[in-house]
Enzyme design. Structure first.
Site, PDB file in Angstrom:
ATOM      1  N   GLY A  11      -3.967   3.144 -13.712  1.00  0.00           N
ATOM      2  CA  GLY A  11      -5.074   3.681 -12.914  1.00  0.00           C
ATOM      3  C   GLY A  11      -5.205   5.180 -13.119  1.00  0.00           C
ATOM      4  N   ARG A  72      -5.428  -0.954 -18.573  1.00  0.00           N
ATOM      5  CA  ARG A  72      -4.224  -1.728 -18.258  1.00  0.00           C
ATOM      6  C   ARG A  72      -4.104  -2.735 -19.397  1.00  0.00           C
ATOM      7  NH1 ARG A  72      -3.151   0.051 -13.065  1.00  0.00           N
ATOM      8  NH2 ARG A  72      -4.905   0.264 -11.643  1.00  0.00           N
ATOM      9  N   ASP A 103       4.161   3.676 -12.663  1.00  0.00           N
ATOM     10  CA  ASP A 103       5.424   3.016 -13.012  1.00  0.00           C
ATOM     11  C   ASP A 103       5.297   2.050 -14.193  1.00  0.00           C
ATOM     12  OD1 ASP A 103       4.001   1.286 -11.463  1.00  0.00           O
ATOM     13  OD2 ASP A 103       5.686   0.656 -10.214  1.00  0.00           O
ATOM     14  N   THR A 125      -0.483   9.248 -10.766  1.00  0.00           N
ATOM     15  CA  THR A 125      -1.023   8.132  -9.975  1.00  0.00           C
ATOM     16  C   THR A 125      -1.269   8.630  -8.562  1.00  0.00           C
ATOM     17  OG1 THR A 125      -0.459   6.055  -8.854  1.00  0.00           O
ATOM     18  CG2 THR A 125       1.386   7.322  -9.673  1.00  0.00           C
ATOM     19  N   ASP A 127      -0.854   6.889  -5.995  1.00  0.00           N
ATOM     20  CA  ASP A 127      -0.024   6.111  -5.056  1.00  0.00           C
ATOM     21  C   ASP A 127       1.269   6.803  -4.626  1.00  0.00           C
ATOM     22  OD1 ASP A 127      -1.939   4.146  -5.389  1.00  0.00           O
ATOM     23  OD2 ASP A 127      -0.767   3.009  -6.848  1.00  0.00           O
ATOM     24  N   ASP A 129       4.088   6.412  -5.990  1.00  0.00           N
ATOM     25  CA  ASP A 129       5.108   5.360  -5.973  1.00  0.00           C
ATOM     26  C   ASP A 129       6.139   5.532  -7.094  1.00  0.00           C
ATOM     27  OD1 ASP A 129       3.350   4.769  -8.007  1.00  0.00           O
ATOM     28  OD2 ASP A 129       3.075   2.667  -7.472  1.00  0.00           O
ATOM     29  N   ARG A 171      -1.501   0.834  -3.123  1.00  0.00           N
ATOM     30  CA  ARG A 171      -0.778  -0.370  -3.550  1.00  0.00           C
ATOM     31  C   ARG A 171       0.260  -0.741  -2.498  1.00  0.00           C
ATOM     32  NH1 ARG A 171      -1.375  -2.453  -8.694  1.00  0.00           N
ATOM     33  NH2 ARG A 171      -2.191  -0.547  -9.600  1.00  0.00           N
TER      34      ARG A 171
HETATM   35  O1  F6P Z   1      -2.479   2.509  -8.747  1.00  0.00           O
HETATM   36  C1  F6P Z   1      -3.654   3.135  -8.339  1.00  0.00           C
HETATM   37  C2  F6P Z   1      -4.558   2.171  -7.616  1.00  0.00           C
HETATM   38  O2  F6P Z   1      -5.742   2.875  -7.277  1.00  0.00           O
HETATM   39  C3  F6P Z   1      -3.970   1.502  -6.377  1.00  0.00           C
HETATM   40  O3  F6P Z   1      -3.960   2.351  -5.259  1.00  0.00           O
HETATM   41  C4  F6P Z   1      -4.880   0.312  -6.242  1.00  0.00           C
HETATM   42  O4  F6P Z   1      -4.250  -0.732  -5.537  1.00  0.00           O
HETATM   43  C5  F6P Z   1      -5.150  -0.067  -7.683  1.00  0.00           C
HETATM   44  O5  F6P Z   1      -4.900   1.095  -8.458  1.00  0.00           O
HETATM   45  C6  F6P Z   1      -6.524  -0.558  -7.980  1.00  0.00           C
HETATM   46  O6  F6P Z   1      -6.552  -0.937  -9.327  1.00  0.00           O
HETATM   47  P1  F6P Z   1      -7.891  -1.179 -10.153  1.00  0.00           P
HETATM   48  O7  F6P Z   1      -8.529   0.150 -10.405  1.00  0.00           O
HETATM   49  O8  F6P Z   1      -7.418  -1.826 -11.414  1.00  0.00           O
HETATM   50  O9  F6P Z   1      -8.781  -2.043  -9.304  1.00  0.00           O
END
Ligand code: F6P
Length: 319
Positions: A11, A72, A103, A125, A127, A129, A171
């Site tokens: 992300g 991803r 991560d 990120t 998050d 995390d 997340r």
């Molecule tokens: O890891 C960053 C994040 O924005 C999280 O907070 C969220 O759950 C996820 O990515 C959303 O992913 P995507 O952009 O693939 O929908």
């Protein structure tokens, strides 16, 4: 080490561009070559590699997103995908790689290091995390975006005397909710690290009503559940009308704060220094405002605790 590569993965997060800029400028400062890999590990597998120069990173320090794009990539999770990536790295003459991401991106960086490619991880990120760093690039901007949203929701919540549930990203982590909830003066902050007690949330709203506080703002981390469901439960327990706002990807964009730009600049430059010193499989971070370096493998094994002092403070201030 003649040529260094940089990619962003997973992300996106505000401040990634500032980190790319720091990497590119530091490499050029040290009179080495720099290439950018488009679309993270996916672009690496497909050989989407571009030469970068000072002009490539002009006017990007203030821009959200990532000029290298991100993805991803499932293929990279398998040995065949990683073998293709190594082939492309060798073909492009890349001697060391800097991976900016979360991560999952760190896991990929470690895999590449184990395949003999010197690799350094930079935590990017929203998050927060990633262990062994107080903050990740993007967290501060996301928190500020949420605080801005809370301010706006508060206006209408006050006018209509309503209960609002604001769902934020993170997340499985509650950092964005906790920091923005405290800074935004939320009445309740619900995070995955603390077991949910919806009855006590409802009781707090009712206590507030008795004191004449006719509106409430609840910040809900996505890892706890959905704002719609929490709203329904609160209505069932209190008989009060609720409204919700799911902030979603708004939190991932926008101009990075000065804090995120500084963090990204410091960590990006440090990642280059480490590669030039011959290090590999390391992650950079910040602790007590000092740059730190850890083995990626160690970082990935740590469970990052939530700041319990802040959890406690949130409880005291939202009495
Ligand atoms: O890891 C960053 C994040 O924005 C999280 O907070 C969220 O759950 C996820 O990515 C959303 O992913 P995507 O952009 O693939 O929908």
């Amino acid at each position: 080490m003649k040529t260094i590569g940089v990619l962003t993965s997973g992300g996106d997060a505000p401040g990634m561009n500032a980190a790319i800029r720091a990497v590119v400028r530091s490499v050029i400062y040290h009179e080495r070559e720099i290439v950018g890999i488009m679309r993270g590990y996916l672009g690496l597998i497909n050989g989407e590699i571009i030469h970068m120069h000072l002009g490539s990173v002009a006017d990007i320090i203030h821009r959200g997103g990532t000029i290298l794009h991100t993805a991803r990539c499932d293929e990279f999770l398998y040995p065949e995908g990683r073998a293709k990536a190594v082939k492309q790295i060798k073909k492009a003459g890349i001697d060391g790689l800097i991976v900016i991401g979360g991560d999952g991106s760190y896991r990929g960086a470690l895999d590449l290091a184990k395949l003999g490619i010197p690799t350094i991880g930079v935590p990017g990120t929203i998050d927060n995390d990633i262990a062994c760093t107080d903050a990740t690039i993007g967290l501060d901007t996301a928190v500020n975006t949420v605080v801005d949203a809370i301010n706006k929701v508060r206006d209408t919540a006050t006018s209509h005397e309503r209960v609002f549930i604001i769902e934020v990203m993170g997340r499985n982590r509650g950092d964005i909710a906790l920091l923005a909830g405290i800074a935004g003066g939320a009445e309740s902050i619900l995070i995955p690290e603390v077991p949910l007690n919806i009855k006590s949330v409802a009781e707090k709203i009712e206590r507030g009503r008795k004191r004449g506080k006719l509106h409430s703002i609840i910040i809900l981390a996505e890892g706890v559940g959905s704002a719609i469901d929490v709203g329904k439960e609160i209505t069932a327990l209190t008989n009060l009308e609720t409204r919700y706002a799911i902030l979603g990807h708004i939190q991932r964009g926008g101009t990075p704060t000065a804090y995120d730009r500084m963090l990204a600049s410091r960590l990006g430059a440090e990642a280059v220094e480490l590669l030039l010193k011959g290090e590999s499989a390391k992650a950079v971070g910040i602790e007590a405002n000092k740059i730190v370096r850890y083995d990626i493998e160690y970082v990935l094994k740590q469970k990052k605790p939530i700041d319990l002092e802040l959890v406690n403070l949130a409880g005291i201030l939202a009495i």
